[in-house]
Write a protein that holds these residues in place. Sequence first.
Motif, PDB file in Angstrom:
ATOM      1  N   PRO A  73      53.493  54.309  90.276  1.00 47.47           N
ATOM      2  CA  PRO A  73      53.811  53.290  91.734  1.00 47.47           C
ATOM      3  C   PRO A  73      54.489  54.304  91.828  1.00 47.47           C
ATOM      4  O   PRO A  73      55.757  55.139  91.450  1.00 47.47           O
ATOM      5  CB  PRO A  73      54.785  52.190  90.852  1.00 47.47           C
ATOM      6  CG  PRO A  73      54.631  52.345  89.811  1.00 47.47           C
ATOM      7  CD  PRO A  73      53.855  53.210  89.107  1.00 47.47           C
ATOM      8  N   PRO A  74      54.802  53.403  93.454  1.00 46.75           N
ATOM      9  CA  PRO A  74      56.042  55.459  94.234  1.00 46.75           C
ATOM     10  C   PRO A  74      57.482  55.148  93.146  1.00 46.75           C
ATOM     11  O   PRO A  74      57.097  53.594  93.568  1.00 46.75           O
ATOM     12  CB  PRO A  74      55.697  55.371  95.480  1.00 46.75           C
ATOM     13  CG  PRO A  74      54.694  54.662  95.354  1.00 46.75           C
ATOM     14  CD  PRO A  74      54.156  53.603  94.274  1.00 46.75           C
ATOM     15  N   PRO A  75      58.045  56.440  93.661  1.00 43.08           N
ATOM     16  CA  PRO A  75      59.411  55.611  92.879  1.00 43.08           C
ATOM     17  C   PRO A  75      60.375  54.687  94.115  1.00 43.08           C
ATOM     18  O   PRO A  75      59.680  54.709  95.564  1.00 43.08           O
ATOM     19  CB  PRO A  75      60.122  57.553  92.984  1.00 43.08           C
ATOM     20  CG  PRO A  75      58.891  58.255  93.264  1.00 43.08           C
ATOM     21  CD  PRO A  75      57.598  57.859  94.077  1.00 43.08           C
ATOM     22  N   PRO A  76      61.081  53.691  93.859  1.00 43.49           N
ATOM     23  CA  PRO A  76      61.465  53.627  94.846  1.00 43.49           C
ATOM     24  C   PRO A  76      62.909  54.116  95.658  1.00 43.49           C
ATOM     25  O   PRO A  76      63.299  53.498  95.846  1.00 43.49           O
ATOM     26  CB  PRO A  76      62.139  51.577  93.770  1.00 43.49           C
ATOM     27  CG  PRO A  76      62.305  52.848  92.526  1.00 43.49           C
ATOM     28  CD  PRO A  76      61.444  53.707  92.807  1.00 43.49           C
ATOM     29  N   SER A  77      63.046  55.053  94.578  1.00 38.70           N
ATOM     30  CA  SER A  77      64.190  55.348  95.381  1.00 38.70           C
ATOM     31  C   SER A  77      63.622  56.974  96.171  1.00 38.70           C
ATOM     32  O   SER A  77      62.610  57.298  95.967  1.00 38.70           O
ATOM     33  CB  SER A  77      64.934  56.589  94.605  1.00 38.70           C
ATOM     34  OG  SER A  77      65.471  55.158  93.586  1.00 38.70           O
ATOM     35  N   GLY A  98      55.115  48.204  86.625  1.00 35.45           N
ATOM     36  CA  GLY A  98      53.182  48.248  87.095  1.00 35.45           C
ATOM     37  C   GLY A  98      52.860  48.948  87.381  1.00 35.45           C
ATOM     38  O   GLY A  98      53.499  49.475  88.182  1.00 35.45           O
ATOM     39  N   ASP A  99      51.867  49.137  88.275  1.00 30.18           N
ATOM     40  CA  ASP A  99      50.727  49.556  88.445  1.00 30.18           C
ATOM     41  C   ASP A  99      51.319  49.423  90.603  1.00 30.18           C
ATOM     42  O   ASP A  99      51.287  50.190  91.110  1.00 30.18           O
ATOM     43  CB  ASP A  99      49.287  49.736  88.556  1.00 30.18           C
ATOM     44  CG  ASP A  99      48.976  50.059  87.647  1.00 30.18           C
ATOM     45  OD1 ASP A  99      49.433  51.056  86.825  1.00 30.18           O
ATOM     46  OD2 ASP A  99      47.710  50.172  87.183  1.00 30.18           O
ATOM     47  N   ASP A 100      51.903  47.989  90.593  1.00 29.31           N
ATOM     48  CA  ASP A 100      52.045  47.401  91.977  1.00 29.31           C
ATOM     49  C   ASP A 100      53.777  47.485  92.028  1.00 29.31           C
ATOM     50  O   ASP A 100      54.158  47.637  92.852  1.00 29.31           O
ATOM     51  CB  ASP A 100      51.961  46.264  92.142  1.00 29.31           C
ATOM     52  CG  ASP A 100      52.379  45.349  90.728  1.00 29.31           C
ATOM     53  OD1 ASP A 100      53.472  45.920  90.056  1.00 29.31           O
ATOM     54  OD2 ASP A 100      52.936  44.037  90.665  1.00 29.31           O
ATOM     55  N   GLY A 101      54.216  48.718  91.011  1.00 29.54           N
ATOM     56  CA  GLY A 101      55.741  49.212  91.086  1.00 29.54           C
ATOM     57  C   GLY A 101      56.799  48.037  91.023  1.00 29.54           C
ATOM     58  O   GLY A 101      57.780  47.925  90.792  1.00 29.54           O
ATOM     59  N   VAL A 102      56.425  46.539  90.263  1.00 31.36           N
ATOM     60  CA  VAL A 102      57.339  45.613  89.619  1.00 31.36           C
ATOM     61  C   VAL A 102      57.666  46.075  88.073  1.00 31.36           C
ATOM     62  O   VAL A 102      57.113  46.236  87.897  1.00 31.36           O
ATOM     63  CB  VAL A 102      56.403  44.445  89.670  1.00 31.36           C
ATOM     64  CG1 VAL A 102      57.324  43.371  89.012  1.00 31.36           C
ATOM     65  CG2 VAL A 102      55.917  43.718  91.532  1.00 31.36           C
ATOM     66  N   PHE A 103      58.665  45.639  87.864  1.00 31.56           N
ATOM     67  CA  PHE A 103      59.065  45.987  86.372  1.00 31.56           C
ATOM     68  C   PHE A 103      58.495  45.181  85.966  1.00 31.56           C
ATOM     69  O   PHE A 103      58.607  43.558  86.058  1.00 31.56           O
ATOM     70  CB  PHE A 103      60.532  45.958  86.664  1.00 31.56           C
ATOM     71  CG  PHE A 103      61.542  45.667  85.080  1.00 31.56           C
ATOM     72  CD1 PHE A 103      61.296  46.984  84.341  1.00 31.56           C
ATOM     73  CD2 PHE A 103      62.196  44.849  84.744  1.00 31.56           C
ATOM     74  CE1 PHE A 103      61.902  47.654  83.435  1.00 31.56           C
ATOM     75  CE2 PHE A 103      62.335  44.766  82.933  1.00 31.56           C
ATOM     76  CZ  PHE A 103      62.136  46.327  82.394  1.00 31.56           C
TER      77      PHE A 103
END
Length: 187
Positions: A73-77, A98-103
Motif C-alpha cells: 500500500p502507498p505510505p500513509p506519510s 494489508g493491501d488496502d493500507g489497513v494495519f
Amino acid sequence: MANAAVATHAAAPSAEPTIAICSSTFAADRTFVLDLPSVGRRTVVLLAARSTQNHAGRNNMRKRYIVDVEGVPPPPSPISNAVVVGNQVWISGQLSVGDDGVFIPGSTVEEAKRAFAHIFRIADAAGFSAADIVYVDLAFIDLADVTDVNRLYAEFFPEGQRPARTIYQAAKLPFGGRIKVQAVAAR
C-alpha cells in the motif's frame, strides 16, 4: 570515479596541436602533465568529466525514488517506500499492513512476516533481491519476541548470507504494531 573524455594538446609552441580522444575512468584529478620523450614534447592532458560532487561539495549521485509498489500500500506519510542511490536501496520501515493500507494486528512473528513481505516486494521493485539485503533494522515493542523472530529471520536469510542487523525496543509503534522492519540492500 567518473567517465571522461580526454583531450591531449601539444605544449611545444612550434608544434602542431594534436588531439586524441578516448574514454577512460579516473579519480577526482582533472589535469595531468605527461612527459613523452619518444615524441620530444610535453603534453597537457585536460579531463572533462561529470563529477559526483557539485561546486558546493554536495554529492550529486543520482537518486531514484520508489513510491508505488505492486502489493504494497502507498505510505500513509509523505515518504518514499525506498530510495535507490547508486548500487544501494534504502527501504523505509514497514509494518504489518494489508493491501488496502489497513494495519493487520497479530503475533510479532505474523506481523514480521507481513512486514518482510513488503520489504522484499519493495526491494524487487527497486531492482534488488532479498539476497541483496545487507542490513536490517528491527524495532520491537517487546524484546522477549526476538527469539521467535530470529527463527523467521533464519528462514528468510540462509546461513553465511545473513544481513547485519540492529534490534531495539521501541516505546510505541504506529497503529499499535509489535514490530517494524526496515532494510538496506546493495549489489
